[in-house]
Design a protein around this motif. Structure first.
Motif, PDB file in Angstrom:
ATOM      1  N   GLY A   1      -2.926  10.247 -10.791  1.00  0.00           N
ATOM      2  CA  GLY A   1      -1.933   9.187 -10.915  1.00  0.00           C
ATOM      3  C   GLY A   1      -2.439   7.868 -10.361  1.00  0.00           C
ATOM      4  O   GLY A   1      -3.239   7.840  -9.422  1.00  0.00           O
ATOM      5  N   GLU A   2      -1.988   6.773 -10.963  1.00  0.00           N
ATOM      6  CA  GLU A   2      -2.349   5.429 -10.503  1.00  0.00           C
ATOM      7  C   GLU A   2      -1.091   4.602 -10.243  1.00  0.00           C
ATOM      8  O   GLU A   2      -0.260   4.444 -11.155  1.00  0.00           O
ATOM      9  N   PHE A   3      -0.956   4.105  -9.028  1.00  0.00           N
ATOM     10  CA  PHE A   3       0.160   3.234  -8.656  1.00  0.00           C
ATOM     11  C   PHE A   3      -0.404   1.861  -8.287  1.00  0.00           C
ATOM     12  O   PHE A   3      -1.362   1.772  -7.511  1.00  0.00           O
ATOM     13  N   ARG A   4       0.214   0.796  -8.823  1.00  0.00           N
ATOM     14  CA  ARG A   4      -0.164  -0.563  -8.412  1.00  0.00           C
ATOM     15  C   ARG A   4       0.809  -1.031  -7.338  1.00  0.00           C
ATOM     16  O   ARG A   4       2.032  -0.921  -7.494  1.00  0.00           O
ATOM     17  N   ILE A   5       0.270  -1.541  -6.254  1.00  0.00           N
ATOM     18  CA  ILE A   5       1.069  -2.013  -5.125  1.00  0.00           C
ATOM     19  C   ILE A   5       0.724  -3.476  -4.911  1.00  0.00           C
ATOM     20  O   ILE A   5      -0.441  -3.806  -4.639  1.00  0.00           O
ATOM     21  N   SER A   6       1.698  -4.350  -5.066  1.00  0.00           N
ATOM     22  CA  SER A   6       1.429  -5.783  -5.001  1.00  0.00           C
ATOM     23  C   SER A   6       2.591  -6.511  -4.345  1.00  0.00           C
ATOM     24  O   SER A   6       3.646  -5.929  -4.097  1.00  0.00           O
ATOM     25  N   GLY A   7       2.381  -7.788  -4.084  1.00  0.00           N
ATOM     26  CA  GLY A   7       3.417  -8.606  -3.452  1.00  0.00           C
ATOM     27  C   GLY A   7       2.992  -9.069  -2.072  1.00  0.00           C
ATOM     28  O   GLY A   7       1.999  -8.586  -1.504  1.00  0.00           O
ATOM     29  N   PRO A   8       3.732 -10.021  -1.498  1.00  0.00           N
ATOM     30  CA  PRO A   8       3.356 -10.607  -0.204  1.00  0.00           C
ATOM     31  C   PRO A   8       3.176  -9.584   0.919  1.00  0.00           C
ATOM     32  O   PRO A   8       2.378  -9.801   1.825  1.00  0.00           O
ATOM     33  N   ASP A   9       3.935  -8.478   0.864  1.00  0.00           N
ATOM     34  CA  ASP A   9       3.857  -7.473   1.931  1.00  0.00           C
ATOM     35  C   ASP A   9       3.063  -6.226   1.529  1.00  0.00           C
ATOM     36  O   ASP A   9       3.197  -5.174   2.158  1.00  0.00           O
ATOM     37  N   ALA A  10       2.238  -6.337   0.487  1.00  0.00           N
ATOM     38  CA  ALA A  10       1.512  -5.154   0.013  1.00  0.00           C
ATOM     39  C   ALA A  10       0.642  -4.551   1.113  1.00  0.00           C
ATOM     40  O   ALA A  10       0.668  -3.331   1.350  1.00  0.00           O
TER      41      ALA A  10
END
Length: 357
Positions: free
Chosen positions: A60-69
């Motif tokens: 599985g591949e999850f993308r985690i992004s954003g200012p608090d990643a």
């Protein structure tokens, strides 16, 4: 009462290509996966001496992004993700609050505050729910991209030389755990100098729609297709733990030789991981009789643990095993493993059993 309908096995984008290559397919973690093609020993030796390619698109591949990643990943994992610069990858864990692991994972830093997390196939839904449950209070976006990506692992001492003529970057300049964009046979891919065999190699992230063409081009280079059988013997020789065997929701991960994963920082589940484990993961070698998961391990006739993984090593020519045993007996020089009611002598072995070329 009606008989429940069995859940159909999932298929990777390479399912048809495996059939064409003559693969024997088996159920694995809810997926229909190739266990071998030409044969386990031939595939194992191809990776140890040349190059093989594995279909690991079930991961599985999850993308985690954003200012608090970064802040979020620091909270949910024990390794120090702040050390992970753009273009680098890191092995890590997802601990639970009971002193076990939700999963063991790899994290790839694609850009500042943008990460890709690769998780084990059978844990995709569990891991996703776990991360979703912990994201409150963080300015972070999670995206499950598991269906978007195919993942091919080209492994072996000749992986770099075989791929180099067909890729637009200098592979020799990319060190272990590098993660970078490239064109391979003209396809936009991301390459990671990572793997699960104890050999050099590259894991290739490619859009699922392009996977079969890329797979066939790799086979045309003389890279051997390799199945789950060889993947297991290779990783066991290299001493790599496998979730569901050496790690689980209940097994204390610091029983293993991977204590370096836990850094001095606050993270979810830290209190439970600070409790001393009551077992230790050790290596065993035997003369002739292969042993399997669940076989009792004894010292002086008394059961002190059990085998977590075992095989006959194609490289070394004798049976090897990983076993979880009570810490009090972990340093014993000699053990026995019970096989079908009979005890067989086993000696403590250093892990890894084999270091790649």
């Amino acid at each position: 009462m009606t008989e429940s309908t069995p859940t159909p096995l999932k298929r990777t984008p390479l399912h048809a290509a495996h059939k064409t290559a003559g693969a024997r397919m088996v159920p694995f973690g809810g997926w229909d996966m190739p266990v071998q093609y030409a044969g386990l020993k031939a595939e194992h030796e191809a990776v140890r001496t040349g190059a093989g390619v594995f279909d690991v698109s079930h991961m599985g591949e999850f993308r985690i992004s954003g200012p608090d990643a970064l802040k979020f990943l620091q909270h949910v994992t024990p390794n120090d993700v702040s050390k992970l610069k753009t273009g680098r990858a890191q092995y890590n864990w997802l601990p639970n609050e009971q002193g076990g692991l939700v999963d063991d994972i790899y994290i790839y830093c694609q850009a500042e505050n943008e990460y890709l997390m690769v998780v084990n196939a059978s844990n995709i839904d569990k891991d996703w729910a776990h991360l979703e449950s912990l994201k409150s209070g963080f300015d972070v976006q999670l995206a499950n991209e598991s269906d978007h990506w195919a993942l091919l692992a080209v492994q072996g001492p000749k992986a770099e030389s075989l791929l180099q003529p067909h890729v637009d970057v200098d592979l020799s300049a990319k060190k272990k755990n590098a993660f970078f964009a490239a064109k391979l046979f003209g396809f936009e891919v991301r390459l990671a100098r990572t793997g699960y065999t104890g050999e050099d190699g590259f894991e290739v992230f490619v859009e699922a729609k392009n996977a079969e063409v890329l797979w066939n081009k790799l086979l045309a280079l003389g890279i051997a297709p390799a199945g789950l059988g060889a993947r297991d013997t290779l990783r066991l020789e290299a001493g790599f733990p496998l979730y569901g065997h050496e790690f689980s929701d209940q097994i204390h991960p610091l029983s293993s030789h991977y204590t370096w994963v836990v850094k001095d920082k606050d993270f979810y589940g830290r209190a439970a991981l600070q409790q001393a484990p009551t077992q230790k993961l050790i290596g065993l070698k035997l003369d002739k009789v292969p042993v399997r998961e669940g076989y009792p391990v004894k010292v002086g006739g008394q059961v002190v643990g059990q085998v977590t993984s075992g095989t006959t090593s194609p490289t070394l020519g004798h049976p090897i095993a990983l076993a979880l045993v009570n810490t009090a007996q972990a340093d014993a020089p000699a053990f026995e493993v019970e096989v079908r009611g009979k005890d067989h002598a086993a000696l403590r072995a250093e892990v890894p059993f084999y270091k790649g070329s």
